[in-house]
Design an enzyme around this catalytic site. Structure first.
Site, short mmCIF file in Angstrom:
data_model
loop_
_atom_site.label_atom_id
_atom_site.label_comp_id
_atom_site.label_asym_id
_atom_site.label_seq_id
_atom_site.Cartn_x
_atom_site.Cartn_y
_atom_site.Cartn_z
N HIS A 218 0.88 -1.18 0.00
CA HIS A 218 0.00 0.00 0.00
C HIS A 218 0.92 1.23 0.00
O HIS A 218 1.66 1.44 -0.96
CB HIS A 218 -0.94 -0.11 1.20
CG HIS A 218 -2.07 0.88 1.24
ND1 HIS A 218 -2.41 1.70 0.21
CD2 HIS A 218 -2.96 1.17 2.24
CE1 HIS A 218 -3.45 2.44 0.54
NE2 HIS A 218 -3.80 2.15 1.79
N HIS A 257 -2.18 -1.84 -10.02
CA HIS A 257 -3.16 -1.23 -9.12
C HIS A 257 -4.40 -2.10 -9.05
O HIS A 257 -4.79 -2.70 -10.05
CB HIS A 257 -3.53 0.19 -9.60
CG HIS A 257 -4.13 0.99 -8.51
ND1 HIS A 257 -5.46 0.94 -8.20
CD2 HIS A 257 -3.56 1.85 -7.61
CE1 HIS A 257 -5.69 1.73 -7.18
NE2 HIS A 257 -4.57 2.29 -6.78
N ASP A 308 2.58 5.89 -6.41
CA ASP A 308 3.80 5.87 -5.59
C ASP A 308 5.08 5.91 -6.41
O ASP A 308 6.13 6.29 -5.88
CB ASP A 308 3.80 4.61 -4.71
CG ASP A 308 2.84 4.75 -3.54
OD1 ASP A 308 2.63 5.90 -3.11
OD2 ASP A 308 2.32 3.74 -3.07
#
Ligand code: ACO
Length: 371
Positions: A218, A257, A308
């Site tokens: 995450h 994702h 990210d």
């Protein structure tokens, strides 16, 4: 049938955000993220997520004043921080500090929505101070008190580095805060809503959310992405590195994702920011390495970068240490988490899914001495 990962389960109604995973689009309260990023400050997004509309100038001034007044942490936390700075990782510090902040919240155990709104704003205001203070202490530097005149993101950079950031850097960090502010029912937000659904308090829900965000699958992926860029070292080495990872059935951090089946719309903004911020600071070759990795991962697996991946090189260019990247994600997501907690309280039913029993049945009990 078990839906491992709960991908198809709709666990709550929300007015906060929506995603079209096929088209790669994200909206906060009906506004496209590409219209907000770079044009709307983080403070405005905080207002949007908590009030479900953009503020007028007077409303924004009121919110900003409250946030500025609430930036300082309690003496209790000031006393705790030197120990945390020596003994814990940044995410563990944040988890502990948010939990500890409940002790001195002026609204105490008041469970009204107005009190929860103030608790939410205090968490948004104080968590950057906690993180900057922690970093200054662990690196043997003087703590820098919050700057009453600087906006949220600029003030964080000021407290972290001890000098006022340039306008450009402040705006870049602010944009990343806007991009990270909210993202529907991700693992940490779901965690916060589960805790809230038991009618536990705001601080408990956010402490739990931070714990969920900490994992590398995450929020931890931005730090892992930065470590990967450093390991790769040059654009030329990227293809071989990625192929080797994939051959070993390992994951490439910052890619894939659960919802987006195309480029994450936040990643497109961050990719441009990575190039621009890296060039402006002469902080190379992270963008070039990132692009080379992106190309190979797409060729090999058809996967796109998520939020990210390019956030890592943006933060590196802003001289943010790698292990502060996930906590910074948490500071930004504080807006979404706290808004979700209030939304859960407003229309609550305890979240209690079922499980499918796959163990043995009808066993015969035997006394311990006969086993
Ligand atoms: N690298 C290599 N292969 C990958 C990656 C990756 N980053 N992501 C997915 N895959 C592969 C899986 O191995 C799987 O392959 P298989 O069908 O041959 O077994 C396939 O793609 C489907 O992947 P899942 O793991 O089922 O995708 P899921 O939706 O469960 O997971 C997740 C999504 C956790 C984000 C995953 O893509 C991943 O682990 N990525 C790396 C970690 C990361 O970047 N996390 C940040 C996500 S964004 C955020 O939380 C803010």
């Amino acid at each position: 049938m078990t839906d491992k990962g709960l991908r198809e389960i709709v666990a709550a109604e929300t007015k906060l955000a929506d995603i079209d995973g096929q088209a790669g689009r994200l909206w906060y309260v009906g506004y496209d993220i590409h219209d907000l990023a770079g044009r709307t400050s983080y403070e405005e997004v905080v207002y949007l997520l908590h009030e479900l509309r953009l503020p007028t100038q007077a409303e924004l001034d009121g919110l900003t004043e409250f946030l500025v007044e609430e930036r300082k942490v309690s003496h209790f936390l000031e006393d705790l921080m030197p120990t945390l700075a020596q003994q814990t990782s940044p995410m563990s510090m944040l988890r502990t500090s948010v939990s500890a902040a409940s002790a001195y919240d002026p609204d105490g155990w008041d469970r009204s929505d107005e009190a929860d709104r103030r608790k939410a704003l205090r968490l948004i205001a104080k968590t950057p101070t906690m993180l900057a203070m922690y970093h200054r202490l662990r690196t043997g530097q003087e703590i820098v008190q919050p700057h009453p005149k600087l906006p949220h993101a600029a003030n964080f950079l000021y407290m972290l580095h001890g000098v006022e950031p340039s306008q450009e850097d402040a705006e870049v960090l602010d944009t990343t805060f806007v991009l990270y502010a909210e993202h529907t029912m991700n693992a940490s937000t779901f965690t916060a809503r589960i805790v809230a659904s038991t009618l536990s308090d705001m601080f408990s829900a956010i402490t739990a959310a931070i714990s969920a965000l900490k994992g590398p699958l995450h929020g931890g992926a931005n730090e892992e992405s930065m470590k990967m860029l450093e390991e790769v070292g040059s654009p030329e080495a990227a293809a071989g590195y990625v192929r080797e990872l994939l051959a070993g059935h390992e994951k490439v951090m910052g890619f894939g994702h659960a919802v987006y089946k195309t480029m994450d719309p936040r990643a497109t903004v961050l990719k441009a920011l990575s190039k621009e911020t890296g060039e402006r600071h002469g902080d190379t070759p992270w963008y070039e390495i990132s692009e080379a990795i992106e190309r190979t991962v797409f060729e090999q697996k058809g996967l796109y970068p998520n939020v990210d991946f390019y956030a890592a090189s943006v933060y590196h260019a802003l001289q943010i240490p790698t292990d502060l990247m996930t906590p910074i994600f948490a500071l930004a997501r504080m807006a979404g988490w706290t808004a979700h907690v209030r939304e859960q309280y407003a229309d609550n039913r305890v979240i209690r899914p079922s499980s499918e029993y796959v163990g043995p049945r009808d066993r015969t009990w035997v006394p311990i001495e006969e086993r």
